[in-house]
Enzyme design. Structure first.
Site, PDB file in Angstrom:
ATOM      1  N   GLU A 146      38.965  69.512  39.920  1.00 60.51           N
ATOM      2  CA  GLU A 146      40.043  68.700  40.508  1.00 60.51           C
ATOM      3  C   GLU A 146      40.083  67.418  39.710  1.00 60.51           C
ATOM      4  O   GLU A 146      39.236  66.531  39.903  1.00 60.51           O
ATOM      5  CB  GLU A 146      39.744  68.414  41.992  1.00 60.51           C
ATOM      6  CG  GLU A 146      39.770  69.636  42.896  1.00 60.51           C
ATOM      7  CD  GLU A 146      41.198  70.133  43.175  1.00 60.51           C
ATOM      8  OE1 GLU A 146      42.169  69.501  42.730  1.00 60.51           O
ATOM      9  OE2 GLU A 146      41.328  71.169  43.833  1.00 60.51           O
ATOM     10  N   CYS A 177      44.012  59.913  43.070  1.00 57.64           N
ATOM     11  CA  CYS A 177      44.389  60.817  41.981  1.00 57.64           C
ATOM     12  C   CYS A 177      45.858  61.204  42.052  1.00 57.64           C
ATOM     13  O   CYS A 177      46.482  61.466  41.038  1.00 57.64           O
ATOM     14  CB  CYS A 177      43.524  62.068  42.028  1.00 57.64           C
ATOM     15  SG  CYS A 177      43.598  62.919  43.597  1.00 57.64           S
TER      16      CYS A 177
HETATM   17  P1  NAD Z   1      34.187  60.396  37.200  1.00 60.47           P
HETATM   18  O1  NAD Z   1      34.622  61.647  36.526  1.00 60.47           O
HETATM   19  O2  NAD Z   1      33.748  59.250  36.372  1.00 60.47           O
HETATM   20  O3  NAD Z   1      32.983  60.697  38.212  1.00 60.47           O
HETATM   21  C1  NAD Z   1      33.007  61.784  39.104  1.00 60.47           C
HETATM   22  C2  NAD Z   1      31.596  62.301  39.296  1.00 60.47           C
HETATM   23  O4  NAD Z   1      31.082  62.765  38.065  1.00 60.47           O
HETATM   24  C3  NAD Z   1      30.612  61.264  39.833  1.00 60.47           C
HETATM   25  O5  NAD Z   1      29.819  61.856  40.832  1.00 60.47           O
HETATM   26  C4  NAD Z   1      29.800  60.902  38.609  1.00 60.47           C
HETATM   27  O6  NAD Z   1      28.473  60.547  38.915  1.00 60.47           O
HETATM   28  C5  NAD Z   1      29.826  62.171  37.796  1.00 60.47           C
HETATM   29  N1  NAD Z   1      29.754  61.911  36.350  1.00 60.47           N
HETATM   30  C6  NAD Z   1      30.248  60.848  35.680  1.00 60.47           C
HETATM   31  N2  NAD Z   1      29.998  60.958  34.370  1.00 60.47           N
HETATM   32  C7  NAD Z   1      29.320  62.103  34.196  1.00 60.47           C
HETATM   33  C8  NAD Z   1      28.770  62.780  33.054  1.00 60.47           C
HETATM   34  N3  NAD Z   1      28.867  62.266  31.824  1.00 60.47           N
HETATM   35  N4  NAD Z   1      28.137  63.955  33.248  1.00 60.47           N
HETATM   36  C9  NAD Z   1      28.036  64.487  34.485  1.00 60.47           C
HETATM   37  N5  NAD Z   1      28.516  63.892  35.595  1.00 60.47           N
HETATM   38  C10 NAD Z   1      29.165  62.728  35.461  1.00 60.47           C
HETATM   39  O7  NAD Z   1      35.415  60.006  38.131  1.00 60.47           O
HETATM   40  P2  NAD Z   1      35.584  58.779  39.086  1.00 60.47           P
HETATM   41  O8  NAD Z   1      35.732  57.530  38.275  1.00 60.47           O
HETATM   42  O9  NAD Z   1      34.536  58.805  40.138  1.00 60.47           O
HETATM   43  O10 NAD Z   1      36.998  59.148  39.762  1.00 60.47           O
HETATM   44  C11 NAD Z   1      38.207  58.905  39.111  1.00 60.47           C
HETATM   45  C12 NAD Z   1      38.822  60.128  38.486  1.00 60.47           C
HETATM   46  O11 NAD Z   1      38.794  61.213  39.389  1.00 60.47           O
HETATM   47  C13 NAD Z   1      40.301  59.933  38.160  1.00 60.47           C
HETATM   48  O12 NAD Z   1      40.607  60.541  36.929  1.00 60.47           O
HETATM   49  C14 NAD Z   1      41.013  60.641  39.288  1.00 60.47           C
HETATM   50  O13 NAD Z   1      42.334  61.050  39.002  1.00 60.47           O
HETATM   51  C15 NAD Z   1      40.104  61.784  39.526  1.00 60.47           C
HETATM   52  N6  NAD Z   1      40.263  62.303  40.889  1.00 60.47           N
HETATM   53  C16 NAD Z   1      40.821  63.540  41.067  1.00 60.47           C
HETATM   54  C17 NAD Z   1      41.015  64.029  42.351  1.00 60.47           C
HETATM   55  C18 NAD Z   1      41.637  65.389  42.620  1.00 60.47           C
HETATM   56  O14 NAD Z   1      41.559  65.853  43.750  1.00 60.47           O
HETATM   57  N7  NAD Z   1      42.228  66.038  41.640  1.00 60.47           N
HETATM   58  C19 NAD Z   1      40.638  63.247  43.435  1.00 60.47           C
HETATM   59  C20 NAD Z   1      40.069  61.997  43.201  1.00 60.47           C
HETATM   60  C21 NAD Z   1      39.871  61.538  41.923  1.00 60.47           C
END
Ligand code: NAD
Length: 473
Positions: A219, A253
């Protein structure tokens, strides 16, 4: 106020993983009534911790209690209620038709759990995006390790208490930590990974999953456009767009990332939005108890940088623009004259800044949207059936609202998710259940099979039969 950040020790993660590994087969055999009991217990635990959730989310980023209830607790409760109502039907093997060549057999789809699952969630809706997929995973009969974001330290403590209260850790457990912990989890072999977050991290998750050929639901995010055509009812739409863009301070998002408005409606739209923002948050949003802060200084500085660079390239702030770094506060902001090459149009905004672009001809709208990755959502505001059809048929997106924004995620009968860069797979309701389920095709042969009549040696008669099959069946 930031609570102490706990990071689960690697040895502890391995212990939880091993305990779920020895237990998942048993969980997979649970009947609908047992899964229903688990979901009911989960619901009770969530409601028991309502005031703790409100307090924690206020501390994390000043999320008002009303929004905790409406956008965090309610969506999960709704997901649970929907599953309670339909779970029996979803689990029941479904008889399917068979071709005439398979006479003498019957076919069914069995819905078996995938097994051991991992759910990794982001910070923007720390409860909804962790627990809504968890409901689907439980309904489907899996064990789950949950990895919430490291940015919501206060909220995560409460989420952990809810999980500890409702579940045996051999079935569901929370693991805390950032990239290091996430990377460790991604090295382990799961049957399914459900990830919500940024597209760049989605690629890391998918690459890690490929090592074990683990299935994924991704997602993700991206730039979701809002199209406003020359027939749109500006008065009716501004409350809807204001709400969808500035709830959670734009950290959603499916927020309208940018607006592309017919030039004849631009002035009315900007004026209408300015008035509506004042209605929602008063003259100065910094004083409003209903307006959130940006989650941390990293994201605050990212947004500040985007805005400043876009202004330097000729962008005009027509509303808002105020910031307070000490509080990670950014005022609801409208900006026009935005160049396509600007930071605000090159990256997902994910904050309370709305770029407004104008168009003359419908074709320009399509060209702009198609110049970017396929979005998570496209919103269309129009009173022209012809235009609505045109915009839907000429774009591709995970989901769409017509004369509305963002609420499609709230209908559990609709699939929710993106396409390619904005996501892979769908979630919520039955779609979520299927995502955590292996749809196993089972054919039961009861009478002699047609194959037997066509097996070697291929006599002239058998060859004729094969030719006849190709021609007629
Ligand atoms: P992120 O991808 O930075 O983090 C999400 C998760 O991934 C966290 O738990 C984090 O600890 C983990 N993570 C971060 N870097 C990582 C790595 N290198 N390796 C493994 N795990 C890692 O996202 P965010 O900043 O928390 O959220 C924002 C993003 O999420 C935006 O792009 C937004 O559009 C998207 N989002 C999508 C939805 C949806 O339902 N499609 C919903 C909410 C947010």
């Amino acid at each position: 106020m930031v609570a102490e950040f706990n990071e689960t020790e690697i040895s502890e993660i391995e212990r939880i993983y091993a305990s779920q590994k020895s237990h998942y087969a048993l969980v997979g055999k649970t009947k609908a009534s047992e899964r229903i009991a688990k979901l009911k217990k989960f619901q009770v635990a969530i409601l028991k911790f309502r005031s703790e959730l409100e307090e924690a989310m206020w501390k994390d980023y000043r999320k008002p209690a009303a929004e905790v209830a409406l956008t965090e607790i309610y969506p999960v409760i709704q997901e649970i209620r929907f599953a309670l109502k339909h779970l029996g039907g979803w689990m029941k093997p479904k008889r399917v038709a068979r071709p005439i060549t398979m006479i003498g057999s019957s076919s069914r789809v069995h819905y078996e759990p995938k097994g051991m699952c991992l759910i990794i969630a982001p910070w923007n809706y720390p409860m909804q995006l962790l627990f809504a997929p968890l409901v689907s995973a439980i309904a489907a009969g899996n064990t789950v390790i949950l990895k919430p974001s490291e940015f919501n330290s206060n909220t995560v403590q409460v989420l952990k208490r809810i999980v500890d209260e409702a579940f045996d850790e051999r079935e569901i457990a929370v693991v805390e930590g950032g990239v290091e912990v996430s990377t460790k989890l991604l090295d382990m072999k799961f049957s399914h990974i459900f990830f919500t977050g940024a597209p760049e991290i989605g690629k890391i998750v998918m690459a890690a999953a490929s090592k074990h050929l683990t299935s994924v639901t991704l997602e993700l995010g991206g730039k979701s456009p809002t199209i406003i055509d020359e027939t749109a009812d500006i008065k009716a739409m501004v409350p809807r767009i204001t709400w969808a863009k500035f709830v959670n301070a734009g950290q959603i998002c499916i927020a309208p990332d940018y607006v592309i408005v017919h030039e004849s409606k631009k002035e009315d739209f900007v004026q209408g939005m300015a008035q509506q923002i004042n209605k929602h948050y008063g003259k100065d949003a910094i004083d409003s108890p209903d307006y959130l802060r940006i989650i941390n200084s990293r994201h605050f500085l990212r947004l500040k940088g985007y805005l400043e660079a876009t202004v330097q390239q000729g962008g005009k702030v027509v509303f808002g623009g105020a910031m307070n770094e000490a509080e990670n506060y950014i005022e609801p902001t409208l900006i026009t004259d935005v160049k396509q090459s600007s930071d605000l149009m090159q990256h997902e905004v994910f904050g309370p800044i709305l770029p407004i672009i104008t168009y003359k001809d419908k074709q320009e709208v399509i060209e702009l949207i198609k110049s970017k990755e396929k979005p998570l959502a496209v919103y269309i505001y129009s009173r022209s059936k012809k235009n609505i059809k045109y915009f839907i048929e000429n774009t591709s997106a995970g989901g769409t609202c017509i004369n509305m924004s963002a609420v499609h995620v709230g209908n559990p009968n609709l699939p929710f998710g993106g396409i390619n860069n904005s996501g892979i797979g769908k979630s919520r309701g039955h779609y979520g259940f299927l995502e955590f389920t292996n749809e196993r095709g089972v054919l039961h042969q009861k009478l002699p099979s047609a194959v037997e009549f066509m097996a070697p040696p291929y006599t002239r008669f058998k060859q004729k039969l094969i030719d006849w099959t190709i021609k007629y069946l």
